[in-house]
Write a protein that holds these residues in place. Structure first.
Motif, PDB file in Angstrom:
ATOM      1  N   HIS A 139       0.844  -1.191   0.000  1.00 27.92           N
ATOM      2  CA  HIS A 139       0.000   0.000   0.000  1.00 27.92           C
ATOM      3  C   HIS A 139       0.879   1.240   0.000  1.00 27.92           C
ATOM      4  CE1 HIS A 139       0.486  -0.711   4.375  1.00 27.92           C
ATOM      5  NE2 HIS A 139       0.461   0.585   4.455  1.00 27.92           N
ATOM      6  N   HIS A 140       0.297   2.300  -0.481  1.00 28.01           N
ATOM      7  CA  HIS A 140       1.016   3.561  -0.669  1.00 28.01           C
ATOM      8  C   HIS A 140       0.212   4.660   0.006  1.00 28.01           C
ATOM      9  CE1 HIS A 140       3.635   6.394  -2.766  1.00 28.01           C
ATOM     10  NE2 HIS A 140       2.570   7.086  -3.074  1.00 28.01           N
ATOM     11  N   ASP A 141       0.892   5.505   0.759  1.00 29.33           N
ATOM     12  CA  ASP A 141       0.225   6.689   1.295  1.00 29.33           C
ATOM     13  C   ASP A 141       0.988   7.916   0.816  1.00 29.33           C
ATOM     14  OD1 ASP A 141       2.415   7.107   3.026  1.00 29.33           O
ATOM     15  OD2 ASP A 141       1.438   6.096   4.688  1.00 29.33           O
ATOM     16  N   GLN A 142       0.727   9.065   1.401  1.00 27.20           N
ATOM     17  CA  GLN A 142       1.337  10.297   0.905  1.00 27.20           C
ATOM     18  C   GLN A 142       2.852  10.352   1.079  1.00 27.20           C
ATOM     19  OE1 GLN A 142      -0.826  10.031   3.370  1.00 27.20           O
ATOM     20  NE2 GLN A 142      -0.161  11.175   5.147  1.00 27.20           N
ATOM     21  N   SER A 143       3.417   9.536   1.970  1.00 27.63           N
ATOM     22  CA  SER A 143       4.854   9.666   2.217  1.00 27.63           C
ATOM     23  C   SER A 143       5.641   8.370   2.095  1.00 27.63           C
ATOM     24  CB  SER A 143       5.084  10.254   3.610  1.00 27.63           C
ATOM     25  OG  SER A 143       4.576   9.367   4.596  1.00 27.63           O
ATOM     26  N   SER A 144       4.981   7.242   1.869  1.00 27.64           N
ATOM     27  CA  SER A 144       5.739   6.001   1.820  1.00 27.64           C
ATOM     28  C   SER A 144       4.966   4.892   1.105  1.00 27.64           C
ATOM     29  CB  SER A 144       6.103   5.538   3.233  1.00 27.64           C
ATOM     30  OG  SER A 144       4.933   5.294   3.987  1.00 27.64           O
ATOM     31  N   THR A 145       5.707   3.867   0.750  1.00 21.68           N
ATOM     32  CA  THR A 145       5.134   2.637   0.229  1.00 21.68           C
ATOM     33  C   THR A 145       5.572   1.509   1.148  1.00 21.68           C
ATOM     34  OG1 THR A 145       5.118   3.394  -2.053  1.00 21.68           O
ATOM     35  CG2 THR A 145       5.112   1.017  -1.720  1.00 21.68           C
ATOM     36  N   VAL A 146       4.642   0.622   1.444  1.00 26.07           N
ATOM     37  CA  VAL A 146       4.925  -0.534   2.292  1.00 26.07           C
ATOM     38  C   VAL A 146       4.646  -1.798   1.490  1.00 26.07           C
ATOM     39  CG1 VAL A 146       4.300  -1.769   4.402  1.00 26.07           C
ATOM     40  CG2 VAL A 146       4.205   0.727   4.348  1.00 26.07           C
ATOM     41  N   VAL A 147       5.598  -2.693   1.464  1.00 29.48           N
ATOM     42  CA  VAL A 147       5.383  -4.041   0.938  1.00 29.48           C
ATOM     43  C   VAL A 147       5.600  -4.971   2.114  1.00 29.48           C
ATOM     44  CG1 VAL A 147       6.171  -5.841  -0.649  1.00 29.48           C
ATOM     45  CG2 VAL A 147       6.136  -3.445  -1.392  1.00 29.48           C
ATOM     46  N   TRP A 148       4.622  -5.844   2.378  1.00 27.21           N
ATOM     47  CA  TRP A 148       4.705  -6.769   3.493  1.00 27.21           C
ATOM     48  C   TRP A 148       4.419  -8.182   3.009  1.00 27.21           C
ATOM     49  CZ3 TRP A 148       0.331  -9.572   4.394  1.00 27.21           C
ATOM     50  CH2 TRP A 148      -0.863  -9.055   3.896  1.00 27.21           C
ATOM     51  N   PHE A 149       4.950  -9.152   3.744  1.00 32.75           N
ATOM     52  CA  PHE A 149       4.645 -10.546   3.420  1.00 32.75           C
ATOM     53  C   PHE A 149       4.673 -11.385   4.687  1.00 32.75           C
ATOM     54  CE2 PHE A 149       9.199 -10.004   2.664  1.00 32.75           C
ATOM     55  CZ  PHE A 149       9.777 -11.102   3.304  1.00 32.75           C
ATOM     56  N   HIS A 150       3.969 -12.508   4.615  1.00 31.07           N
ATOM     57  CA  HIS A 150       3.907 -13.470   5.715  1.00 31.07           C
ATOM     58  C   HIS A 150       4.490 -14.799   5.264  1.00 31.07           C
ATOM     59  CE1 HIS A 150       0.141 -11.311   7.498  1.00 31.07           C
ATOM     60  NE2 HIS A 150       1.269 -10.698   7.819  1.00 31.07           N
ATOM     61  N   LEU A 151       5.172 -15.435   6.198  1.00 29.44           N
ATOM     62  CA  LEU A 151       5.672 -16.790   6.001  1.00 29.44           C
ATOM     63  C   LEU A 151       5.414 -17.572   7.286  1.00 29.44           C
ATOM     64  CD1 LEU A 151       9.116 -15.978   4.356  1.00 29.44           C
ATOM     65  CD2 LEU A 151       7.231 -17.187   3.262  1.00 29.44           C
ATOM     66  N   PRO A 152       5.204 -18.891   7.185  1.00 30.18           N
ATOM     67  CA  PRO A 152       5.085 -19.675   8.406  1.00 30.18           C
ATOM     68  C   PRO A 152       6.413 -19.614   9.162  1.00 30.18           C
ATOM     69  CG  PRO A 152       4.621 -21.020   6.452  1.00 30.18           C
ATOM     70  CD  PRO A 152       5.084 -19.675   5.983  1.00 30.18           C
ATOM     71  N   SER A 153       6.343 -19.538  10.490  1.00 27.16           N
ATOM     72  CA  SER A 153       7.578 -19.437  11.266  1.00 27.16           C
ATOM     73  C   SER A 153       8.310 -20.768  11.328  1.00 27.16           C
ATOM     74  CB  SER A 153       7.304 -18.924  12.675  1.00 27.16           C
ATOM     75  OG  SER A 153       6.459 -19.824  13.361  1.00 27.16           O
ATOM     76  N   GLY A 154       7.617 -21.884  11.124  1.00 24.63           N
ATOM     77  CA  GLY A 154       8.298 -23.188  11.187  1.00 24.63           C
ATOM     78  C   GLY A 154       9.120 -23.289  12.449  1.00 24.63           C
ATOM     79  N   THR A 155       8.541 -22.840  13.561  1.00 26.56           N
ATOM     80  CA  THR A 155       9.259 -22.680  14.820  1.00 26.56           C
ATOM     81  C   THR A 155      10.084 -23.892  15.186  1.00 26.56           C
ATOM     82  OG1 THR A 155       7.534 -21.205  15.580  1.00 26.56           O
ATOM     83  CG2 THR A 155       8.976 -22.110  17.260  1.00 26.56           C
ATOM     84  N   SER A 156      11.346 -23.635  15.476  1.00 25.26           N
ATOM     85  CA  SER A 156      12.236 -24.632  16.059  1.00 25.26           C
ATOM     86  C   SER A 156      13.080 -23.897  17.086  1.00 25.26           C
ATOM     87  CB  SER A 156      13.126 -25.271  14.997  1.00 25.26           C
ATOM     88  OG  SER A 156      14.086 -24.353  14.525  1.00 25.26           O
ATOM     89  N   GLY A 157      13.359 -24.539  18.162  1.00 25.17           N
ATOM     90  CA  GLY A 157      14.130 -23.850  19.203  1.00 25.17           C
ATOM     91  C   GLY A 157      13.235 -22.972  20.019  1.00 25.17           C
TER      92      GLY A 157
END
Length: 160
Positions: A139-157
């Motif tokens: 998304h884009h607003d008046q002062s910045s653009t944000v690109v976001w993504f999700h991934l599974p954490s595959g938690t270990s430890g």
């Protein structure tokens, strides 16, 4: 004298987005808008996630982070200023990792998946994000653009 309240780009995005309601911030950092920032951002994220996620999840984070940071440097207005920067935010929650890259935006373009030329060396960054991430957006607003993504954490430890 009343000074205006100034918040970092991460704080502005956190307040404006419901994505952050179920996420725990692991860290955010600004990097200069230069090609050298992608490997530095990867090193920073690798350090934050060391021993906390499965190696396969970490590999996916490193690949997609490289693509999105490189896109921010190449395609945004961040690189047009000596003080331009790219902000990387890392969070976790509900078995997923959330990565956000915030730049100075661009009047000429918004991030989207492009049809790439098979003979081209580039143009596949957001296609990789689209194929590998469980969810993503921009998304884009008046002062910045944000690109976001999700991934599974595959938690270990250590859990988040």
């Amino acid at each position: 004298m009343n000074l205006p309240l100034v918040t970092c780009r991460y704080e502005r995005q956190r307040v404006a987005s419901t994505r952050w309601t179920t996420l725990r911030l692991l860290g955010h950092a600004d990097f200069p808008a230069t090609p050298y920032s992608a490997p530095v951002a990867r090193q920073w994220v690798r350090h934050l996630l060391a021993g906390k996620v499965a190696e396969a999840a970490l590999d996916d984070v490193m690949l997609l982070l490289s693509e999105v940071v490189t896109n921010a440097v190449v395609h945004s207005d961040s690189s047009h200023s000596p003080s331009g920067s790219v902000t990387v935010c890392l969070a976790a929650g509900d078995g997923r990792l959330h990565i956000e890259v915030i730049d100075d935006g661009s009047a000429g373009s918004i991030p989207f998946v492009r049809a790439s030329d098979p003979d081209s060396d580039g143009g596949r960054g957001l296609l990789l994000v689209d194929l590998i991430a469980t969810d993503w957006g921009a998304h884009h607003d008046q002062s910045s653009t944000v690109v976001w993504f999700h991934l599974p954490s595959g938690t270990s430890g250590q859990p988040f």
